[in-house]
Design a protein around this motif. Structure first.
Motif, PDB file in Angstrom:
ATOM      1  N   GLU B  33      15.358  71.368 -40.286  1.00 16.35           N
ATOM      2  CA  GLU B  33      16.069  71.326 -41.442  1.00 16.35           C
ATOM      3  C   GLU B  33      15.422  72.206 -43.004  1.00 16.35           C
ATOM      4  O   GLU B  33      14.221  72.121 -42.934  1.00 16.35           O
ATOM      5  CB  GLU B  33      16.413  70.035 -41.803  1.00 16.35           C
ATOM      6  CG  GLU B  33      17.210  69.848 -42.753  1.00 16.35           C
ATOM      7  CD  GLU B  33      17.594  68.116 -43.143  1.00 16.35           C
ATOM      8  OE1 GLU B  33      18.433  67.536 -42.452  1.00 16.35           O
ATOM      9  OE2 GLU B  33      17.204  67.786 -44.003  1.00 16.35           O
ATOM     10  N   GLU B  54      23.448  78.864 -39.804  1.00 19.10           N
ATOM     11  CA  GLU B  54      23.415  77.585 -38.912  1.00 19.10           C
ATOM     12  C   GLU B  54      24.036  77.969 -37.600  1.00 19.10           C
ATOM     13  O   GLU B  54      23.645  77.274 -36.746  1.00 19.10           O
ATOM     14  CB  GLU B  54      24.084  76.512 -39.975  1.00 19.10           C
ATOM     15  CG  GLU B  54      23.403  76.182 -41.074  1.00 19.10           C
ATOM     16  CD  GLU B  54      24.137  74.903 -41.858  1.00 19.10           C
ATOM     17  OE1 GLU B  54      23.270  74.291 -42.626  1.00 19.10           O
ATOM     18  OE2 GLU B  54      25.268  75.003 -41.690  1.00 19.10           O
ATOM     19  N   HIS B  59      19.732  75.587 -36.970  1.00 19.65           N
ATOM     20  CA  HIS B  59      19.064  74.967 -38.180  1.00 19.65           C
ATOM     21  C   HIS B  59      20.009  74.515 -39.111  1.00 19.65           C
ATOM     22  O   HIS B  59      21.427  74.802 -39.231  1.00 19.65           O
ATOM     23  CB  HIS B  59      18.077  75.919 -38.756  1.00 19.65           C
ATOM     24  CG  HIS B  59      17.143  76.458 -38.069  1.00 19.65           C
ATOM     25  ND1 HIS B  59      16.285  75.674 -37.402  1.00 19.65           N
ATOM     26  CD2 HIS B  59      16.506  77.482 -37.778  1.00 19.65           C
ATOM     27  CE1 HIS B  59      15.382  76.175 -36.681  1.00 19.65           C
ATOM     28  NE2 HIS B  59      15.426  77.275 -36.850  1.00 19.65           N
ATOM     29  N   THR B  60      19.929  73.593 -39.951  1.00 17.07           N
ATOM     30  CA  THR B  60      20.701  73.076 -41.018  1.00 17.07           C
ATOM     31  C   THR B  60      19.853  73.428 -42.469  1.00 17.07           C
ATOM     32  O   THR B  60      18.743  73.328 -42.603  1.00 17.07           O
ATOM     33  CB  THR B  60      20.752  71.477 -41.086  1.00 17.07           C
ATOM     34  OG1 THR B  60      20.950  71.147 -39.543  1.00 17.07           O
ATOM     35  CG2 THR B  60      21.823  71.024 -41.704  1.00 17.07           C
ATOM     36  N   LYS B  62      20.409  72.651 -46.430  1.00 16.51           N
ATOM     37  CA  LYS B  62      20.575  71.831 -47.442  1.00 16.51           C
ATOM     38  C   LYS B  62      20.249  72.797 -48.907  1.00 16.51           C
ATOM     39  O   LYS B  62      19.361  72.907 -49.116  1.00 16.51           O
ATOM     40  CB  LYS B  62      20.099  70.373 -47.726  1.00 16.51           C
ATOM     41  CG  LYS B  62      20.560  69.564 -46.641  1.00 16.51           C
ATOM     42  CD  LYS B  62      19.964  68.272 -46.656  1.00 16.51           C
ATOM     43  CE  LYS B  62      20.566  67.201 -45.794  1.00 16.51           C
ATOM     44  NZ  LYS B  62      19.720  66.045 -45.840  1.00 16.51           N
TER      45      LYS B  62
END
Lengths: 225, 261
Positions: B33, B54, B59-60, B62
């Protein structure tokens, strides 16, 4: 100099905004509070809820809707343009309009409480003495609820001084016109000018404390228990 | 010898994976992340890039969007961002060199911004300089030059046209380029200096009308990215930076009207 020239300008503007807003709300809030205190209408609930909305709504919601509504395609914007006033966002009077809505519950609720606590008897007594409705209001209700008005006035004024989100959304940050003290502090913090931010923030902190101190220690003179 | 290398590699991988956390052993790349701060002008392209990234890597990401000034202040005061995609070079440079909050050598220019004088009205902006000179508009929306590099470039453009002092009374300032756009988009300001990326899709202006400010009228808006201290040991951050330099991301960046190196 402790504060910069633009700080003084921002403070002066803030005080002017709070004063004008409070005066308008005395005129606008009193009849609403009176109606809410005395009515048995089924609209009492909905109207009371609308008045209280600014207490729970994020200022960004209010500010965003005001920006859209007061724009050239919004209902309020069409109205003000039809009246030849032009558009309200980015003007002092736009901030006043926003503040009136934003501070409405701070005026209406204390006054409404004061009206409710008078009860029916003094007004009925006045009526039996042949006081006309307006006379009853000005000679009986108003003096009896004066403490409520003082509280409402102080809270409205102080709350408007502390306004930030709505001003940020519809103000446009124009020095001397819409850049109030809270926005000025925000600018300082974001620009990492912490010294300036501290000084102006301290002024507002002391001001707010003194206002609330006055409110909590103030006793209405001559009031018989 | 060959067997030995393989098994020791496998053992190392096993140990590394065990230490890295409860990720499934079969996956070679651990899904991670990333928490990043992104300058408001890059919101639209970044969202598109993140969606692709993504999909390609598991993966993420934010992302927090805001004025570079605000993000910079937050980072200096301990915000947990692992990387910054700024709207300028100045602030990433400061973070890297003076404050030592960035990973040395990770800084690079991911996009070169373009300024556009834009109106929500499709007929309003034909000849930008002529319109500015005529004064035929109620307000000019610009990003706060103290906080946002696009605001600084707007001021430089007006200075180049010798119109700054005349037009200044008509300024309304957004806290960042997103709010600046909002003022124009809602019609409250007739025109404003916004980022080309905000009004462009697929290589052309899709809404209203605009005048693309020639790049020689202001200092180039070189937008730098920097890996921050807290992202130093996160491989997903490094991957994201590699991705940003890759062809897929560059195609998106160009689509939104930015140049790249």
């Amino acid at each position: 100099m402790f504060l910069t020239e633009t700080d003084i300008e921002a403070i002066a503007l803030t005080l002017r905004l709070a004063t004008v807003t409070t005066l308008i709300l005395f005129a606008l809030g009193t009849p609403i509070a009176w109606w809410l205190a005395r009515t048995r209408s089924r609209w009492k609930g909905p109207i009371g809820a609308v008045v209280a909305l600014p207490l729970v709504l994020p200022p960004s919601v209010l500010g965003f809707y005001l920006l859209v509504a007061m724009g050239p395609n919004g209902p309020l914007g069409r109205l003000t343009e039809a009246f030849g006033i032009g558009l309200l966002p980015f003007t002092f009077w736009g901030l006043v309009a926003g503040s009136v809505f934003y501070s409405l519950p701070f005026m209406v609720q204390p006054v409404q409480n004061a009206f409710e606590s008078i009860g029916d008897r003094p007004l009925e007594a006045a009526a039996t003495l042949r006081a006309a409705p307006l006379d009853r209001f000005f000679s009986v209700a108003l003096p009896l609820s004066l403490p409520g008005f003082v509280t409402a006035g102080i809270l409205t004024f102080a709350h408007t001084v502390g306004e930030f989100g709505v001003v940020l959304m519809i103000g446009g940050n124009i020095p001397g016109v819409t850049r109030v003290a809270s926005v000025q502090i925000y600018d300082y913090v974001e620009a990492l000018e912490y010294g300036n931010a501290h000084r102006l923030a301290a002024v507002l902190l002391v001001f707010s404390f003194l206002v609330l101190l006055a409110l909590y220690t103030w006793k209405p003179s001559g009031k018989k228990q | 010898m060959k067997d030995f290398t393989l098994s020791s590699a496998a053992a190392t991988a096993l140990i590394l994976t065990l230490f890295a956390g409860p990720a499934p052993l079969i996956s070679t790349a651990v899904a991670g992340e990333v928490q990043i701060a992104v300058a408001a002008n890059f919101t639209a392209p970044m969202k598109a890039i993140i969606a692709l990234f993504e999909e390609d890597t598991d993966h993420t990401v934010k992302a927090s969007y805001g004025s570079t000034g605000k993000l910079f202040a937050q980072i200096k005061n301990g915000a947990p961002f692992e990387a910054l995609l700024a709207a300028d070079q100045k602030r990433p440079k400061l973070l890297e060199e003076e404050d030592e909050l960035g990973v040395p050598g990770s800084r690079f220019t991911y996009a070169i911004g373009t300024l556009v004088l834009w109106s929500a009205d499709a007929d309003k902006v034909e000849d930008g300089p002529a319109l500015l000179k005529s004064g035929d508009f109620n307000k000019l929306s610009i990003a706060n030059p103290k906080l946002a590099p696009y605001g600084e470039a707007s001021i430089e453009t007006l200075e180049a046209l010798d119109l700054k002092d005349t037009i200044e009374p008509k300024f309304v300032m957004g806290e960042n380029i997103a709010q600046t756009y909002q003022f124009v988009d809602t019609g409250n300001a007739d025109i404003g200096f916004v980022a080309l990326s905000q009004v462009m899709e697929g290589g052309k202006i899709v809404k209203g009308s605009g005048w693309v400010v020639p790049s020689e009228m202001h200092a180039p808006i070189r937008q730098d990215a920097l890996i921050l201290e807290s992202g130093k040991d996160n491989p997903a951050v490094t991957e994201l930076f590699t991705y940003l330099k890759g062809e897929k991301a560059k195609a998106i960046i160009h689509d939104f009207g930015y140049e790249t190196d």
